[in-house]
Design a protein around this motif. Structure first.
Motif, PDB file in Angstrom:
ATOM      1  N   GLU A 349     -11.955  -1.807 -13.436  1.00 32.38           N
ATOM      2  CA  GLU A 349     -11.104  -1.510 -11.848  1.00 32.38           C
ATOM      3  C   GLU A 349      -9.974   0.030 -12.819  1.00 32.38           C
ATOM      4  O   GLU A 349      -9.247  -0.186 -11.693  1.00 32.38           O
ATOM      5  CB  GLU A 349     -10.992  -3.169 -11.925  1.00 32.38           C
ATOM      6  CG  GLU A 349      -9.749  -2.799 -10.463  1.00 32.38           C
ATOM      7  CD  GLU A 349      -9.705  -4.640 -10.104  1.00 32.38           C
ATOM      8  OE1 GLU A 349      -8.961  -4.755  -9.306  1.00 32.38           O
ATOM      9  OE2 GLU A 349     -10.654  -6.026 -10.721  1.00 32.38           O
ATOM     10  N   ALA A 350      -9.400  -1.457 -13.392  1.00 29.45           N
ATOM     11  CA  ALA A 350      -8.627  -0.505 -14.720  1.00 29.45           C
ATOM     12  C   ALA A 350      -8.335   1.286 -14.920  1.00 29.45           C
ATOM     13  O   ALA A 350      -7.668   1.665 -13.803  1.00 29.45           O
ATOM     14  CB  ALA A 350      -8.451  -0.647 -15.944  1.00 29.45           C
ATOM     15  N   ALA A 351     -10.404   1.652 -14.691  1.00 29.96           N
ATOM     16  CA  ALA A 351     -10.131   3.400 -14.628  1.00 29.96           C
ATOM     17  C   ALA A 351     -10.392   3.137 -13.234  1.00 29.96           C
ATOM     18  O   ALA A 351      -9.581   4.542 -12.962  1.00 29.96           O
ATOM     19  CB  ALA A 351     -12.049   3.734 -15.275  1.00 29.96           C
ATOM     20  N   GLU A 352     -10.953   2.717 -12.856  1.00 27.68           N
ATOM     21  CA  GLU A 352     -10.643   3.073 -11.413  1.00 27.68           C
ATOM     22  C   GLU A 352      -9.356   3.454 -10.489  1.00 27.68           C
ATOM     23  O   GLU A 352      -8.943   4.429  -9.940  1.00 27.68           O
ATOM     24  CB  GLU A 352     -11.286   2.332  -9.932  1.00 27.68           C
ATOM     25  CG  GLU A 352     -11.404   2.514  -8.153  1.00 27.68           C
ATOM     26  CD  GLU A 352     -12.206   1.341  -7.672  1.00 27.68           C
ATOM     27  OE1 GLU A 352     -11.798   1.319  -6.412  1.00 27.68           O
ATOM     28  OE2 GLU A 352     -12.809   0.934  -8.261  1.00 27.68           O
ATOM     29  N   ARG A 353      -8.158   2.653 -10.893  1.00 29.29           N
ATOM     30  CA  ARG A 353      -6.621   2.725 -10.467  1.00 29.29           C
ATOM     31  C   ARG A 353      -6.363   3.551 -11.053  1.00 29.29           C
ATOM     32  O   ARG A 353      -5.241   4.383 -10.187  1.00 29.29           O
ATOM     33  CB  ARG A 353      -6.550   1.163 -10.762  1.00 29.29           C
ATOM     34  CG  ARG A 353      -6.920   0.356  -9.631  1.00 29.29           C
ATOM     35  CD  ARG A 353      -6.153  -0.788 -10.522  1.00 29.29           C
ATOM     36  NE  ARG A 353      -6.547  -2.986  -9.124  1.00 29.29           N
ATOM     37  CZ  ARG A 353      -5.917  -3.644  -9.778  1.00 29.29           C
ATOM     38  NH1 ARG A 353      -5.167  -3.969 -11.253  1.00 29.29           N
ATOM     39  NH2 ARG A 353      -6.575  -4.529  -8.973  1.00 29.29           N
ATOM     40  N   ILE A 354      -6.655   3.653 -12.147  1.00 31.34           N
ATOM     41  CA  ILE A 354      -5.977   4.870 -12.725  1.00 31.34           C
ATOM     42  C   ILE A 354      -6.033   6.642 -12.222  1.00 31.34           C
ATOM     43  O   ILE A 354      -5.361   7.421 -12.147  1.00 31.34           O
ATOM     44  CB  ILE A 354      -6.146   4.926 -14.719  1.00 31.34           C
ATOM     45  CG1 ILE A 354      -4.940   3.660 -14.625  1.00 31.34           C
ATOM     46  CG2 ILE A 354      -5.659   6.213 -15.560  1.00 31.34           C
ATOM     47  CD1 ILE A 354      -6.034   2.768 -16.204  1.00 31.34           C
ATOM     48  N   VAL A 355      -7.549   6.465 -12.299  1.00 29.19           N
ATOM     49  CA  VAL A 355      -7.975   7.729 -11.584  1.00 29.19           C
ATOM     50  C   VAL A 355      -7.737   8.075 -10.577  1.00 29.19           C
ATOM     51  O   VAL A 355      -7.369   9.013 -10.231  1.00 29.19           O
ATOM     52  CB  VAL A 355      -9.450   7.447 -11.986  1.00 29.19           C
ATOM     53  CG1 VAL A 355     -10.469   9.111 -10.989  1.00 29.19           C
ATOM     54  CG2 VAL A 355     -10.179   8.016 -13.682  1.00 29.19           C
ATOM     55  N   MET A 360      -3.807  11.634  -7.847  1.00 28.56           N
ATOM     56  CA  MET A 360      -2.673  11.943  -5.938  1.00 28.56           C
ATOM     57  C   MET A 360      -1.503  13.039  -7.034  1.00 28.56           C
ATOM     58  O   MET A 360      -0.716  13.063  -5.884  1.00 28.56           O
ATOM     59  CB  MET A 360      -2.011  10.337  -6.121  1.00 28.56           C
ATOM     60  CG  MET A 360      -3.059   9.257  -5.294  1.00 28.56           C
ATOM     61  SD  MET A 360      -3.759  10.515  -3.650  1.00 28.56           S
ATOM     62  CE  MET A 360      -1.993  10.108  -2.875  1.00 28.56           C
ATOM     63  N   GLN A 361      -1.288  13.387  -8.321  1.00 29.27           N
ATOM     64  CA  GLN A 361      -0.724  14.269  -8.857  1.00 29.27           C
ATOM     65  C   GLN A 361      -1.091  15.440  -8.311  1.00 29.27           C
ATOM     66  O   GLN A 361       0.075  16.558  -8.757  1.00 29.27           O
ATOM     67  CB  GLN A 361      -0.398  13.590 -10.326  1.00 29.27           C
ATOM     68  CG  GLN A 361       0.265  12.107 -10.310  1.00 29.27           C
ATOM     69  CD  GLN A 361       1.209  12.340 -12.064  1.00 29.27           C
ATOM     70  OE1 GLN A 361       0.866  13.397 -12.392  1.00 29.27           O
ATOM     71  NE2 GLN A 361       0.997  11.030 -12.457  1.00 29.27           N
TER      72      GLN A 361
END
Length: 362
Positions: A349-355, A360-361
Motif C-alpha cells: 500500500e505504501a508503494a502504491e501511494r508513493i508511486v 502526478m509530478q
C-alpha cells in the motif's frame, strides 16, 4: 499511517516494554531503586543492569566490555575523544559516508581528519590508504542512508597494521548481521533494534583504556558519571536478546519485503549496492522527482528523503554526493525502511501511494 522509516527508529518490542515496566514500578513494586545504592532495592536494580549488560554484549565480539551511554552519539564521542591522550594531535581517518556523530566529532578533535572515499556502490576500499601515524580509523558497518555493508573486517585489519584503533558504528547492523569482530570499539543504539530511545552503548575491547567525558560520581566503570536507568538498560537488554533469537527470522522477513519492493518500484534507480547491503534499507531515485514535495503529498506514509538527523537542513545528502550523485539526483531520492513489524500489505500500500504521487509530478 504506514511506517516505512526503520533506519530513523524502530517500534519498541513488546517484550522490551514489558521488561521496562518492571523497573518503573513505585514502592509496592519495588522496582524503582537506584542501581548504585548498597541496599536491597539498589542491589536488585544493579542486578537488572548487569543482566542487561550481558545481553547487549551478545551483539558484540567476545573479549570486551559494554559501557552504557545515553545514545550511540555519546558512545561515538566517548570512543573518539576518550581514546586520545591529552594533547594528541595524530590524525584520524573516517569514511566519507559516516553519520554526523562521527564526522562532526572528528572535525572537533583538533587533529587532521582524512575522509576515506567510497565508490559508486557506496563502499570503502577494503584496504584504504591511511595517513601516516594515524591513531584511529572509523568506518560504519551499515550505512544509515543507503544501507551498504562495508568490508569492516578487512578495514579493521588495515587499521591494526597501521597501529591504529578501529571504531565501528554498528547502529544499523547490530542484531541484524554478524558483529564486526575486528573492531576495537563498537557503538550501538537501543532504539534501532526495537529497544527504547535514550540509551546506547559502547563496546570496548579488553585492554583499551578510555578517559571519561562526563565526570562526577564515577558511575558506569568511571567513564560516565550519573545514575543509570534500570528501565532503559533492561529494555535494551531484552531487545538485544530478542534480536539475537530472531536474527534469522527477521532477516528472512526483510528479504521477502525487499523482493516485493523491487517489483513495486520498477523503473526507479537504486542508490548504492544491491548486494553488499542490508535489504531493510531501500534508497531509490526517480529522474525529475521532487522528494520534499513527495513527502508532503504522501502524508499517510512515514518515509524519508535522507537521514532523520539531517532532515529539514535543505542540504543534499553528503552520502549521496559521495557516491557520485549531483544535487538534483540527491534531491530526487527517497529512503524506505522496513523490518520486523512491517507487513507485506503495508509495504504494497505504501508503494502504491508513493508511486501514484510520483507520477502526478510528471
Amino acid at each position: 499511517m504506514i511506517y516505512c522509516d526503520y533506519q530513523a527508529t524502530t517500534p519498541l518490542a513488546p517484550e522490551a516494554r514489558e521488561e521496562m515496566l518492571r523497573w518503573l514500578d513505585g514502592p509496592d513494586g519495588a522496582g524503582f531503586g537506584n542501581p548504585h545504592s548498597p541496599h536491597r532495592l539498589g542491589r536488585m536494580a544493579a542486578a537488572a543492569v548487569d543482566l542487561a549488560r550481558e545481553r547487549v554484549a551478545t551483539l558484540c565480539p567476545p573479549g570486551g566490555r559494554v559501557i552504557f551511554t545515553g545514545s550511540a552519539t555519546e558512545a561515538i564521542n566517548l570512543a573518539l575523544r576518550g581514546s586520545a591522550s591529552r594533547g594528541d594531535t595524530r590524525p584520524v581517518a573516517v569514511s566519507a559516508i559516516e553519520h554526523a556523530a562521527v564526522r562532526d566529532t572528528a572535525a572537533d578533535l583538533g587533529c587532521p581528519v582524512t575522509h576515506l572515499p567510497v565508490d559508486r556502490e557506496g563502499l570503502v576500499a577494503p584496504e584504504p590508504e591511511l595517513p601516516r601515524d594515524v591513531r584511529l580509523v572509523a568506518v560504519m558497518q551499515v550505512n544509515n542512508e543507503i544501507g551498504t555493508i562495508q568490508p569492516v573486517e578487512r578495514i579493521a585489519a588495515r587499521a591494526r597494521a597501521a597501529g591504529a584503533l578501529f571504531l565501528c558504528d554498528a547502529v544499523q547492523g547490530a542484531g541484524k548481521i554478524a558483529p564486526p569482530a575486528g573492531a576495537d570499539m563498537i557503538a550501538l543504539s537501543a532504539h534501532k533494534l526495537y529497544g527504547p530511545k535514550g540509551i546506547g552503548a559502547l563496546w570496548v575491547r579488553d585492554g583499551i583504556e578510555l578517559a571519561p567525558l562526563i565526570t562526577g560520581g564515577g558511575q558506569e566503570q568511571g567513564l560516565r558519571s550519573g545514575t543509570l536507568s534500570p528501565a532503559l538498560c533492561a529494555g535494551f537488554g531484552v531487545a538485544a536478546m530478542i534480536a539475537k533469537e530472531r536474527e534469522k527470522a527477521d532477516a528472512n522477513h526483510v528479504e521477502s519485503l525487499w523482493k516485493k519492493v523491487g517489483e513495486l518500484f520498477s523503473g526507479w534507480t537504486l542508490n548504492g549496492s544491491a548486494t553488499a547491503r542490508w535489504h531493510g534499507n531501500c534508497n531509490l531515485r526517480r529522474d525529475g522527482l521532487d522528494a520534499a514535495r513527495l513527502m508532503a503529498d504522501v502524508r499517510t506514509v512515514a518515509f524519508s528523503a535522507g537521514s532523520a538527523c539531517a532532515s529539514g537542513s535543505g542540504r543534499p545528502s553528503h552520502v549521496l554526493r559521495a557516491i557520485g550523485l549531483d544535487d538534483r539526483q540527491a534531491k530526487s531520492s527517497i529512503r524506505l525502511g522496513f523490518g520486523r513489524y512491517s507487513t507485506l500489505a503495508e509495504v504494497e500500500e505504501a508503494a502504491e501511494r508513493i508511486v501514484a504521487a510520483a507520477q502526478m509530478q510528471e
